[in-house]
Design a protein around this motif. Sequence first.
Motif, PDB file in Angstrom:
ATOM      1  N   ILE A  30      85.410  44.172  37.507  1.00 13.14           N
ATOM      2  CA  ILE A  30      86.224  44.684  38.609  1.00 13.14           C
ATOM      3  C   ILE A  30      86.785  43.497  39.386  1.00 13.14           C
ATOM      4  O   ILE A  30      86.138  42.977  40.307  1.00 13.14           O
ATOM      5  N   PRO A  31      87.975  43.053  39.025  1.00 12.63           N
ATOM      6  CA  PRO A  31      88.567  41.912  39.728  1.00 12.63           C
ATOM      7  C   PRO A  31      89.208  42.341  41.048  1.00 12.63           C
ATOM      8  O   PRO A  31      89.397  43.526  41.308  1.00 12.63           O
ATOM      9  N   SER A  52      80.757  47.061  45.753  1.00  5.97           N
ATOM     10  CA  SER A  52      79.812  46.009  46.123  1.00  5.97           C
ATOM     11  C   SER A  52      79.557  45.907  47.621  1.00  5.97           C
ATOM     12  O   SER A  52      78.510  45.422  48.036  1.00  5.97           O
ATOM     13  N   GLY A  53      80.542  46.291  48.437  1.00  5.69           N
ATOM     14  CA  GLY A  53      80.431  46.111  49.875  1.00  5.69           C
ATOM     15  C   GLY A  53      80.949  44.767  50.346  1.00  5.69           C
ATOM     16  O   GLY A  53      81.019  44.509  51.542  1.00  5.69           O
ATOM     17  N   PHE A  54      81.343  43.893  49.424  1.00  3.12           N
ATOM     18  CA  PHE A  54      81.856  42.565  49.783  1.00  3.12           C
ATOM     19  C   PHE A  54      83.308  42.683  50.217  1.00  3.12           C
ATOM     20  O   PHE A  54      84.159  43.133  49.455  1.00  3.12           O
ATOM     21  N   THR A  55      83.595  42.251  51.461  1.00  2.71           N
ATOM     22  CA  THR A  55      84.928  42.423  52.034  1.00  2.71           C
ATOM     23  C   THR A  55      85.815  41.187  51.954  1.00  2.71           C
ATOM     24  O   THR A  55      86.952  41.221  52.416  1.00  2.71           O
ATOM     25  N   GLY A  56      85.336  40.112  51.385  1.00  3.07           N
ATOM     26  CA  GLY A  56      86.153  38.909  51.260  1.00  3.07           C
ATOM     27  C   GLY A  56      87.382  39.171  50.406  1.00  3.07           C
ATOM     28  O   GLY A  56      87.433  40.117  49.625  1.00  3.07           O
ATOM     29  N   SER A  57      88.379  38.324  50.536  1.00  6.56           N
ATOM     30  CA  SER A  57      89.636  38.553  49.816  1.00  6.56           C
ATOM     31  C   SER A  57      89.622  38.042  48.381  1.00  6.56           C
ATOM     32  O   SER A  57      90.560  38.324  47.626  1.00  6.56           O
ATOM     33  N   SER A  58      88.590  37.332  47.980  1.00  8.88           N
ATOM     34  CA  SER A  58      88.554  36.778  46.627  1.00  8.88           C
ATOM     35  C   SER A  58      87.159  36.938  46.038  1.00  8.88           C
ATOM     36  O   SER A  58      86.167  36.547  46.650  1.00  8.88           O
ATOM     37  N   GLY A  59      87.113  37.495  44.861  1.00  4.89           N
ATOM     38  CA  GLY A  59      85.847  37.668  44.168  1.00  4.89           C
ATOM     39  C   GLY A  59      86.005  38.659  43.037  1.00  4.89           C
ATOM     40  O   GLY A  59      86.968  39.428  43.012  1.00  4.89           O
ATOM     41  N   THR A  60      85.087  38.624  42.110  1.00  5.47           N
ATOM     42  CA  THR A  60      85.099  39.538  40.971  1.00  5.47           C
ATOM     43  C   THR A  60      83.700  40.107  40.803  1.00  5.47           C
ATOM     44  O   THR A  60      82.715  39.372  40.865  1.00  5.47           O
ATOM     45  N   LEU A  61      83.638  41.401  40.580  1.00 13.00           N
ATOM     46  CA  LEU A  61      82.375  42.090  40.388  1.00 13.00           C
ATOM     47  C   LEU A  61      82.221  42.439  38.914  1.00 13.00           C
ATOM     48  O   LEU A  61      83.166  42.908  38.283  1.00 13.00           O
ATOM     49  N   ILE A  62      81.034  42.205  38.389  1.00 12.65           N
ATOM     50  CA  ILE A  62      80.696  42.690  37.047  1.00 12.65           C
ATOM     51  C   ILE A  62      79.461  43.563  37.187  1.00 12.65           C
ATOM     52  O   ILE A  62      78.461  43.162  37.794  1.00 12.65           O
ATOM     53  N   LEU A  70      78.444  39.561  41.860  1.00 15.99           N
ATOM     54  CA  LEU A  70      79.717  39.213  42.457  1.00 15.99           C
ATOM     55  C   LEU A  70      79.913  37.720  42.262  1.00 15.99           C
ATOM     56  O   LEU A  70      79.050  36.923  42.622  1.00 15.99           O
ATOM     57  N   PHE A  71      81.045  37.356  41.689  1.00 18.40           N
ATOM     58  CA  PHE A  71      81.397  35.966  41.436  1.00 18.40           C
ATOM     59  C   PHE A  71      82.439  35.547  42.472  1.00 18.40           C
ATOM     60  O   PHE A  71      83.501  36.172  42.555  1.00 18.40           O
TER      61      PHE A  71
END
Length: 155
Positions: A30-31, A52-62, A70-71
């Motif tokens: 999930i990019p 994921s709940g991560f609100t940052g503007s950059s990251g990828t979830l697997i 989360l990467f």
Amino acid sequence: MPATSAALISARLQALRAHMAAQGWQAVLIPSSDPHLSEYLPAHWQGREWFSGFTGSSGTLIVASSKAALFTDSRYWEQAEAELAGTGVDLVKLDGPATPAYVNWLRMQAGRGQLAVDGAVLGLAQTQQLIQALAEVDWTLEAGNDPLKAAWAER
């Protein structure tokens, strides 16, 4: 957007994993992107945040059958650690190219299998690089469906 509870994230991941199992996928990528590769994403394309709940503007979830990660790069490590706490999503701190990190994590979590992603949200070069890297570890890429659709009904 208010913080999402860990219990809600867990329930969302459980729904995604049930869909993954029904499709025969071992993992879902999930990019943070949309079909236009926009910098700012409309709500419909914010699957990484929703699952994921991560609100940052950059990251990828697997998301794999028993683990999720989360990467993201160093700009977001502190924020990610706080927002991911208790969700069951691990933070993978990127300090180099993302594709090898994804593939190494997948190989360690699930051996080999099929990684699903909405192909409309990946650029051509990124897709080709991912296909090649996955092939080297006996994984394939399923990019013909939207893997989030069934698990995110309100989308």
